[in-house]
Write a protein that holds these residues in place. Structure first.
Motif, PDB file in Angstrom:
ATOM      1  N   ASN A 143      64.734  42.152  59.791  1.00 11.65           N
ATOM      2  CA  ASN A 143      64.468  43.525  59.358  1.00 11.65           C
ATOM      3  C   ASN A 143      62.960  43.796  59.357  1.00 11.65           C
ATOM      4  OD1 ASN A 143      65.286  46.063  58.595  1.00 11.65           O
ATOM      5  ND2 ASN A 143      65.380  45.568  56.404  1.00 11.65           N
ATOM      6  N   GLY A 144      62.273  43.255  60.367  1.00  4.20           N
ATOM      7  CA  GLY A 144      60.821  43.389  60.487  1.00  4.20           C
ATOM      8  C   GLY A 144      60.430  44.597  61.313  1.00  4.20           C
ATOM      9  N   ALA A 145      59.324  44.477  62.016  1.00  2.19           N
ATOM     10  CA  ALA A 145      58.821  45.609  62.796  1.00  2.19           C
ATOM     11  C   ALA A 145      57.912  45.104  63.909  1.00  2.19           C
ATOM     12  CB  ALA A 145      58.036  46.557  61.891  1.00  2.19           C
ATOM     13  N   ALA A 146      57.787  45.925  64.940  1.00  2.00           N
ATOM     14  CA  ALA A 146      56.777  45.698  65.979  1.00  2.00           C
ATOM     15  C   ALA A 146      55.745  46.807  65.847  1.00  2.00           C
ATOM     16  CB  ALA A 146      57.411  45.719  67.359  1.00  2.00           C
ATOM     17  N   VAL A 147      54.468  46.427  65.880  1.00  2.13           N
ATOM     18  CA  VAL A 147      53.370  47.376  65.672  1.00  2.13           C
ATOM     19  C   VAL A 147      52.450  47.306  66.880  1.00  2.13           C
ATOM     20  CG1 VAL A 147      51.436  47.978  64.157  1.00  2.13           C
ATOM     21  CG2 VAL A 147      53.480  46.899  63.191  1.00  2.13           C
ATOM     22  N   THR A 148      52.044  48.461  67.392  1.00  2.00           N
ATOM     23  CA  THR A 148      51.045  48.451  68.465  1.00  2.00           C
ATOM     24  C   THR A 148      49.725  49.006  67.942  1.00  2.00           C
ATOM     25  OG1 THR A 148      51.727  50.607  69.302  1.00  2.00           O
ATOM     26  CG2 THR A 148      52.766  48.676  70.310  1.00  2.00           C
ATOM     27  N   LEU A 149      48.640  48.472  68.483  1.00  2.00           N
ATOM     28  CA  LEU A 149      47.312  48.752  67.921  1.00  2.00           C
ATOM     29  C   LEU A 149      46.304  49.046  69.019  1.00  2.00           C
ATOM     30  CD1 LEU A 149      47.900  45.737  65.683  1.00  2.00           C
ATOM     31  CD2 LEU A 149      47.360  47.992  64.707  1.00  2.00           C
ATOM     32  N   SER A 150      45.393  49.965  68.714  1.00  2.00           N
ATOM     33  CA  SER A 150      44.306  50.269  69.641  1.00  2.00           C
ATOM     34  C   SER A 150      43.181  49.253  69.467  1.00  2.00           C
ATOM     35  CB  SER A 150      43.763  51.669  69.364  1.00  2.00           C
ATOM     36  OG  SER A 150      43.104  51.672  68.109  1.00  2.00           O
ATOM     37  N   ASP A 151      42.320  49.132  70.466  1.00  2.00           N
ATOM     38  CA  ASP A 151      41.162  48.247  70.331  1.00  2.00           C
ATOM     39  C   ASP A 151      40.267  48.674  69.169  1.00  2.00           C
ATOM     40  OD1 ASP A 151      42.159  46.864  72.494  1.00  2.00           O
ATOM     41  OD2 ASP A 151      40.234  46.782  73.564  1.00  2.00           O
ATOM     42  N   ALA A 152      40.180  49.962  68.918  1.00  2.00           N
ATOM     43  CA  ALA A 152      39.357  50.428  67.789  1.00  2.00           C
ATOM     44  C   ALA A 152      39.925  49.909  66.469  1.00  2.00           C
ATOM     45  CB  ALA A 152      39.299  51.960  67.776  1.00  2.00           C
ATOM     46  N   GLU A 153      41.251  49.924  66.356  1.00  2.00           N
ATOM     47  CA  GLU A 153      41.867  49.400  65.128  1.00  2.00           C
ATOM     48  C   GLU A 153      41.651  47.885  65.008  1.00  2.00           C
ATOM     49  OE1 GLU A 153      45.500  52.620  64.526  1.00  2.00           O
ATOM     50  OE2 GLU A 153      45.691  51.099  66.098  1.00  2.00           O
ATOM     51  N   LEU A 154      41.735  47.205  66.142  1.00  2.00           N
ATOM     52  CA  LEU A 154      41.497  45.757  66.120  1.00  2.00           C
ATOM     53  C   LEU A 154      40.051  45.445  65.725  1.00  2.00           C
ATOM     54  CD1 LEU A 154      43.421  44.616  69.345  1.00  2.00           C
ATOM     55  CD2 LEU A 154      44.236  44.639  66.971  1.00  2.00           C
ATOM     56  N   LEU A 155      39.109  46.207  66.281  1.00  2.00           N
ATOM     57  CA  LEU A 155      37.699  45.984  65.958  1.00  2.00           C
ATOM     58  C   LEU A 155      37.420  46.212  64.477  1.00  2.00           C
ATOM     59  CD1 LEU A 155      35.940  47.595  69.051  1.00  2.00           C
ATOM     60  CD2 LEU A 155      35.562  45.252  68.221  1.00  2.00           C
ATOM     61  N   GLU A 156      38.054  47.234  63.908  1.00  2.00           N
ATOM     62  CA  GLU A 156      37.852  47.497  62.483  1.00  2.00           C
ATOM     63  C   GLU A 156      38.353  46.312  61.653  1.00  2.00           C
ATOM     64  OE1 GLU A 156      39.869  50.926  60.884  1.00  2.00           O
ATOM     65  OE2 GLU A 156      39.058  50.569  58.876  1.00  2.00           O
ATOM     66  N   ALA A 157      39.523  45.815  62.003  1.00  2.00           N
ATOM     67  CA  ALA A 157      40.088  44.676  61.256  1.00  2.00           C
ATOM     68  C   ALA A 157      39.238  43.425  61.449  1.00  2.00           C
ATOM     69  CB  ALA A 157      41.521  44.415  61.705  1.00  2.00           C
ATOM     70  N   GLN A 158      38.748  43.224  62.675  1.00  2.00           N
ATOM     71  CA  GLN A 158      37.893  42.066  62.950  1.00  2.00           C
ATOM     72  C   GLN A 158      36.629  42.125  62.090  1.00  2.00           C
ATOM     73  OE1 GLN A 158      35.829  42.069  66.783  1.00  2.00           O
ATOM     74  NE2 GLN A 158      36.421  39.929  67.101  1.00  2.00           N
ATOM     75  N   ASN A 159      36.086  43.320  61.970  1.00  2.00           N
ATOM     76  CA  ASN A 159      34.880  43.506  61.176  1.00  2.00           C
ATOM     77  C   ASN A 159      35.143  43.273  59.692  1.00  2.00           C
ATOM     78  OD1 ASN A 159      32.096  44.215  61.031  1.00  2.00           O
ATOM     79  ND2 ASN A 159      32.734  46.152  60.100  1.00  2.00           N
ATOM     80  N   ILE A 160      36.269  43.755  59.211  1.00  2.00           N
ATOM     81  CA  ILE A 160      36.604  43.537  57.793  1.00  2.00           C
ATOM     82  C   ILE A 160      36.739  42.047  57.504  1.00  2.00           C
ATOM     83  CG2 ILE A 160      38.566  43.748  56.193  1.00  2.00           C
ATOM     84  CD1 ILE A 160      38.685  46.700  57.178  1.00  2.00           C
ATOM     85  N   LEU A 161      37.385  41.321  58.390  1.00  2.00           N
ATOM     86  CA  LEU A 161      37.530  39.870  58.187  1.00  2.00           C
ATOM     87  C   LEU A 161      36.166  39.176  58.212  1.00  2.00           C
ATOM     88  CD1 LEU A 161      40.756  39.055  60.193  1.00  2.00           C
ATOM     89  CD2 LEU A 161      40.349  38.535  57.777  1.00  2.00           C
ATOM     90  N   ALA A 162      35.300  39.569  59.153  1.00  2.00           N
ATOM     91  CA  ALA A 162      33.968  38.948  59.230  1.00  2.00           C
ATOM     92  C   ALA A 162      33.201  39.184  57.938  1.00  2.00           C
ATOM     93  CB  ALA A 162      33.189  39.502  60.423  1.00  2.00           C
ATOM     94  N   ARG A 163      33.353  40.367  57.362  1.00  2.00           N
ATOM     95  CA  ARG A 163      32.653  40.674  56.105  1.00  2.00           C
ATOM     96  C   ARG A 163      33.294  39.976  54.907  1.00  2.00           C
ATOM     97  NH1 ARG A 163      28.535  44.446  57.170  1.00  2.00           N
ATOM     98  NH2 ARG A 163      28.312  44.381  59.421  1.00  2.00           N
ATOM     99  N   GLU A 164      34.378  39.250  55.149  1.00  2.00           N
ATOM    100  CA  GLU A 164      34.956  38.369  54.123  1.00  2.00           C
ATOM    101  C   GLU A 164      34.738  36.896  54.474  1.00  2.00           C
ATOM    102  OE1 GLU A 164      36.371  39.292  51.197  1.00  2.00           O
ATOM    103  OE2 GLU A 164      35.777  41.346  51.652  1.00  2.00           O
ATOM    104  N   GLY A 165      33.957  36.631  55.549  1.00  2.00           N
ATOM    105  CA  GLY A 165      33.610  35.254  55.883  1.00  2.00           C
ATOM    106  C   GLY A 165      34.496  34.595  56.931  1.00  2.00           C
ATOM    107  N   ILE A 166      35.312  35.397  57.645  1.00  2.00           N
ATOM    108  CA  ILE A 166      36.222  34.815  58.642  1.00  2.00           C
ATOM    109  C   ILE A 166      36.001  35.519  59.975  1.00  2.00           C
ATOM    110  CG2 ILE A 166      38.643  34.335  59.205  1.00  2.00           C
ATOM    111  CD1 ILE A 166      39.265  34.488  56.208  1.00  2.00           C
ATOM    112  N   TRP A 167      35.466  34.794  60.963  1.00  2.00           N
ATOM    113  CA  TRP A 167      35.151  35.356  62.283  1.00  2.00           C
ATOM    114  C   TRP A 167      36.304  35.032  63.236  1.00  2.00           C
ATOM    115  CZ3 TRP A 167      31.682  33.045  66.566  1.00  2.00           C
ATOM    116  CH2 TRP A 167      31.334  34.036  67.500  1.00  2.00           C
TER     117      TRP A 167
END
Lengths: 427, 427
Positions: free
Chosen positions: B338-362
Motif C-alpha cells: 500500500n505504498g506509492a511511486a513518486v516522481t521528482l524534478s532535478d530542482a526538487e532533488l537539488l533542494e533535498a541534497q542541499n538540506i542533507l548537506a546542511r545536516e552533515g550528509i553529502w
C-alpha cells in the motif's frame, strides 16, 4: 559580529572525564571547559608548550560496555570514557569494518593474519570524523560562535559536516593545490571555504580565533603539535572496536598512517585503557608511517627528542601525512609500545595502494602507508594479528577525474582488441 | 581463451536456500546453480520473461540471529537466509548507520521521527555492495571465467571491487558521459573498463556472456528488468539491519531511490520474512522515488501493468535512477505494501541534497530522491518512524572536481571581505 544563533538547549552526554592534565606533568590539572586548544606552557622549559589530555575517573567505568559494538549509535556509545559530547552531534561515526586480507600476509612474508581497518566507512569517509565528533562538540558546549579549521582535506570536510550537524558556522582555510574532487568535497557542507596561500594559513587561523572567538579544531602552535585535547579521545574508539572485532583480544601491532600523530596516540591510549580495565593482557606495538620527504616523528625518535620539526626534502602526493611538525604524544606511543617509525617513498605507497585495490579496497595514497610499512619493519611473529589502519578513500587522491576511460565502438572485434590491449585476452 | 584461474578451493557458507522460483508461478522451481541471470519464459505469456527469486526452508531458520548486528562480519552474518556465498568474498559490507534528522521531520511537516539509512558507508560507498557480495559469489561458484557488468557508476565499481576480492576478471561496460570522478572510481580496481556507446552497451554485454561465459551481474533482458536473482537477496539485509537499529520494530515507511527496483523489492522481501518469522507485526509502506523524466515504475503502477518501459521526456542529472525499463518486483512491493511511486524534478532533488548537506550528509543527487519524496506523498501519521535510504555519496555527482575553491590572499581585510561575500559576516 553576526552569526547564526546556536540552539537554545542542547543535551550533553554523561562522561566520567574529570579534567585535563599536561602530558609531562600529571600534577598540573586544567578544567574541561572551555577546552584548551593549544596545550599549556611547560613548567620548566621556556617557549615549550605541552599537549593536554583528558583524564577520567576510571574507577567508576563499567567495563561491561566494551563487550559489544552498538549498531544503533556512533562513538558516543562510549560516552563515559569520552569528553562530554553534545548528543545531537552524532553522525553515526565509527563501527568501521575490519577485513582480513590473506594476500597481504603473503606479500609481506608474515605468518600471521593481516587485517585492514577501513576508516573510509565513516560519515565523511575518513577517520577524522571520530576527532570532529568530539572537537566540534567542545566548540558547541563553549558556546563558540563557530569553528575554524586549517585543512585541505579530510579534516576540513569532516569539521564542516559536524558543524552542519549542529548548525554551527564553520570556516575552512584550505589550499588551492588540493585535489580537485577534494575541493568539491570541502565545499559541499555549506561551510565558508577559502583557499589561502600556505604562508598565511596558520597565522590567519590564529587571527580568526583571537578576533572572532571561533573555536579552532586544528593545531595552533607552530613549533610542535599540541592540538585539541579532545581529538585524540575520539580516536581511542578505534582501539575499543578492534578489541571487540578481534574477539576481545589485542592485536600484536597497529600500523598507522601518521601526520601530526593524533591518530597514533589515540589508538595507543585506547589500548592502555583496556589494559587498565583488565580486558587485555598485552599492548600492541604502534607503528607509525610517514612519507620519506617529511618524517617529523621518525626524526624525533631517531634524535631522541620529544618532538621535531622538519623541512621537506622533496615532493610527495601523500598530502594527508606530509606535515612539517610532529607531535609529542605519537613519539611517546611508539617508544612506550616498543614500536617503530617507518618512512616510505611515493613508489612504495603506490605499490601498496595498487595491492589493496586488487583486493577490492580503493584507498587514498596516504592511507596505503600502513600496508606499505608491512615490508619495511620488523613485526611481531608470535601469531598475533597485525592491523593496518586505512584512513580514507581513493576519491581523495590527486588525479581523480583527470583521466577519461578508454573507449570501444562496441563492436565485438573492437571490444576484444581494446580488452587485449588492456591485458585481458578473450580469444 | 585465457584467463586467471580461479582458486582451487573455496569455502561456501551454509544457506537454507532451496532453489529459485518464478515470481508469477510459485509452482515452477529452478535449481540454485548455475544461477539463472535473465529470468524465465512466462508459462502463458509469449515473449514475457519473469524474474526469479530465491526460496528458503524458512521452517529451519533460527530467528535468534536477527537480534543483533555482528560488528565483525559483512552481510554473511545472515548467510542462512542468503544464497550460498563464497566466504572469502566478504568486504565487510552492510552495517550502515541509521541517523535521525529532526530537521527533516519539520521540513516535511511530519510528526514522526525521520531517519536516513546512509548506504555510503559500504566498501565502495553505495548500496550496490550488498548486491555484488551475492552475485559475484554466484559467478565464482559457477566457475565462470569472469564477470561482466554494464554500468556507468556505483554498480560497475562495486562489481569490480568484489571481483578483485575473489581475483576474478571483471569487464565493465561504462559510459563516456559518466561523471569524471566516477570514471576514476570505476577504473581503480584493476577491471577491464571501457566506455561503450549507449546503443551498443547491452548488445555487447549479451555477446560477451554468450561468447566467453563471463557471468553477467547486470540485467540482460531488454523489455523489462528480470536481473540476477541473487542481487535482491543482498538488499534484504537492509531490512534486517533496520529491524535491529529501530529497536526490533518495523518502520512505518521506507522511502527508496529507485532505478530498476531491485533495492525496493529486496527491502520489502526482508520485512515480509521478518513478519513470517513473527518478529514484526506490521510491514512498512514501500515508497519508490524516480526522476520525473523517466519513472518506469510510476508508469506501470499508474497503468496497472506488471512493468513498463518509458522514453525519457528530458534530461536529468540523477543518472543512477534514470532508467528506461522497470522491474516487476518493485511494482509488486509498492502495491502489496500500500505504498506509492513518486516522481521528482532535478530542482526538487537539488533542494533535498542541499538540506542533507546542511545536516552533515553529502549525497549523490539520485540518493536525495528519498528525502525529496517526503514532501510529495502521504506518509503514515501513526508515529512510526520513516526511513529514507540514501544510496551513495556526493563524490559520485556530476560537477565534482569542476569548480576550484574561492581564494583569499590571507590578509585579515581580504579574508573578511571574501567571507562576507559568501554570507558569513564577521565584523
Amino acid at each position: 559580529m553576526q552569526y547564526i544563533r546556536p540552539f537554545e538547549s542542547i543535551s550533553i552526554t554523561e562522561s566520567l572525564a574529570t579534567g585535563q592534565h599536561s602530558v609531562y606533568d600529571v600534577a598540573r590539572k586544567f578544567p574541561l571547559f572551555p577546552a584548551i586548544t593549544d596545550g599549556v606552557a611547560h613548567a620548566q622549559l621556556k617557549d615549550f608548550r605541552e599537549p593536554l589530555e583528558v583524564s577520567y575517573d576510571y574507577a567508576k567505568v563499567n567495563v561491561g560496555q566494551f563487550g559489544t559494538i552498538d549498531p544503533s549509535r556512533g562513538i558516543d556509545q562510549w560516552h563515559a570514557v569520552l569528553p562530554p559530547l553534545v548528543r545531537e552531534g552524532d553522525l553515526g561515526e565509527g563501527r568501521t569494518s575490519l577485513i582480513e586480507i590473506p594476500a597481504l600476509s603473503s606479500w609481506a612474508g608474515l605468518d600471521c593474519p593481516v587485517f585492514v581497518k577501513d576508516e573510509s566507512r565513516n560519515p565523511t569517509w575518513s577517520h577524522k570524523d571520530r576527532l570532529n565528533r568530539c572537537t566540534v562538540s567542545a566548540a558547541r558546549m563553549a558556546d563558540a560562535p563557530g569553528v575554524v579549521v586549517a585543512s585541505s582535506g579530510n579534516h576540513g570536510a569532516s569539521a564542516a559536516a559536524y558543524c552542519a550537524r549542529l548548525h554551527l558556522p564553520c570556516i575552512v582555510l584550505a589550499s588551492s593545490t588540493a585535489p580537485t574532487a577534494m575541493q568539491s568535497f570541502l565545499d559541499s557542507y555549506g561551510a565558508t571555504v577559502l583557499a589561502v596561500p600556505p604562508h598565511r594559513r596558520w597565522p590567519l587561523l590564529v587571527e580568526i580565533v583571537e578576533k572572532t572567538g571561533f573555536h579552532p579544531v586544528s593545531n595552533t602552535t607552530p613549533e610542535s603539535h599540541t592540538g585539541h585535547a579532545y581529538g585524540t579521545e575520539g580516536y581511542k574508539t578505534i582501539a575499543y572496536e578492534l578489541y571487540v572485532q578481534l574477539g576481545h583480544k589485542s592485536p600484536g601491532a597497529v600500523v598507522i598512517p601518521t601526520g601530526y600523530g593524533e591518530l597514533a596516540y589515540g589508538v595507543w591510549k585506547g589500548f592502555v585503557e583496556l589494559a587498565q580495565f583488565g580486558l587485555v593482557d598485552s599492548l600492541p606495538k604502534i607503528i607509525i608511517c610517514e612519507p620519506n620527504t617529511h618524517g617529523a616523528h621518525f626524526t624525533a625518535i631517531a634524535n631522541r627528542t620529544p618532538a621535531a620539526s622538519v623541512k621537506p626534502t622533496g615532493a610527495t602526493d601523500a598530502a594527508s601525512i606530509a606535515v612539517e611538525i610532529g607531535g609529542h604524544r605519537a613519539v611517546a606511543a611508539v617508544q612506550r609500545s616498543n614500536g617503530a617509525a617507518v618512512t616510505l617513498s611515493d613508489a612504495e605507497l603506490l605499490e601498496a595502494q595498487n595491492i589493496l585495490a586488487r583486493e577490492g579496497i580503493w584507498v587514498e595514497l596516504s592511507s596505503a602507508s600502513s600496508v606499505a610499512a608491512l615490508r619495511k619493519t620488523l613485526l611481531p611473529s608470535n601469531g598475533q594479528s597485525i592491523v593496518c589502519i586505512s584512513t580514507s578513500s581513493g576519491f581523495k587522491n590527486y588525479g581523480v577525474g583527470d583521466r577519461p576511460l578508454p573507449t570501444t565502438d562496441g563492436t565485438w572485434n573492437d571490444f576484444i582488441r581494446q580488452a587485449a590491449r588492456m591485458g585481458l585476452k578473450l580469444a
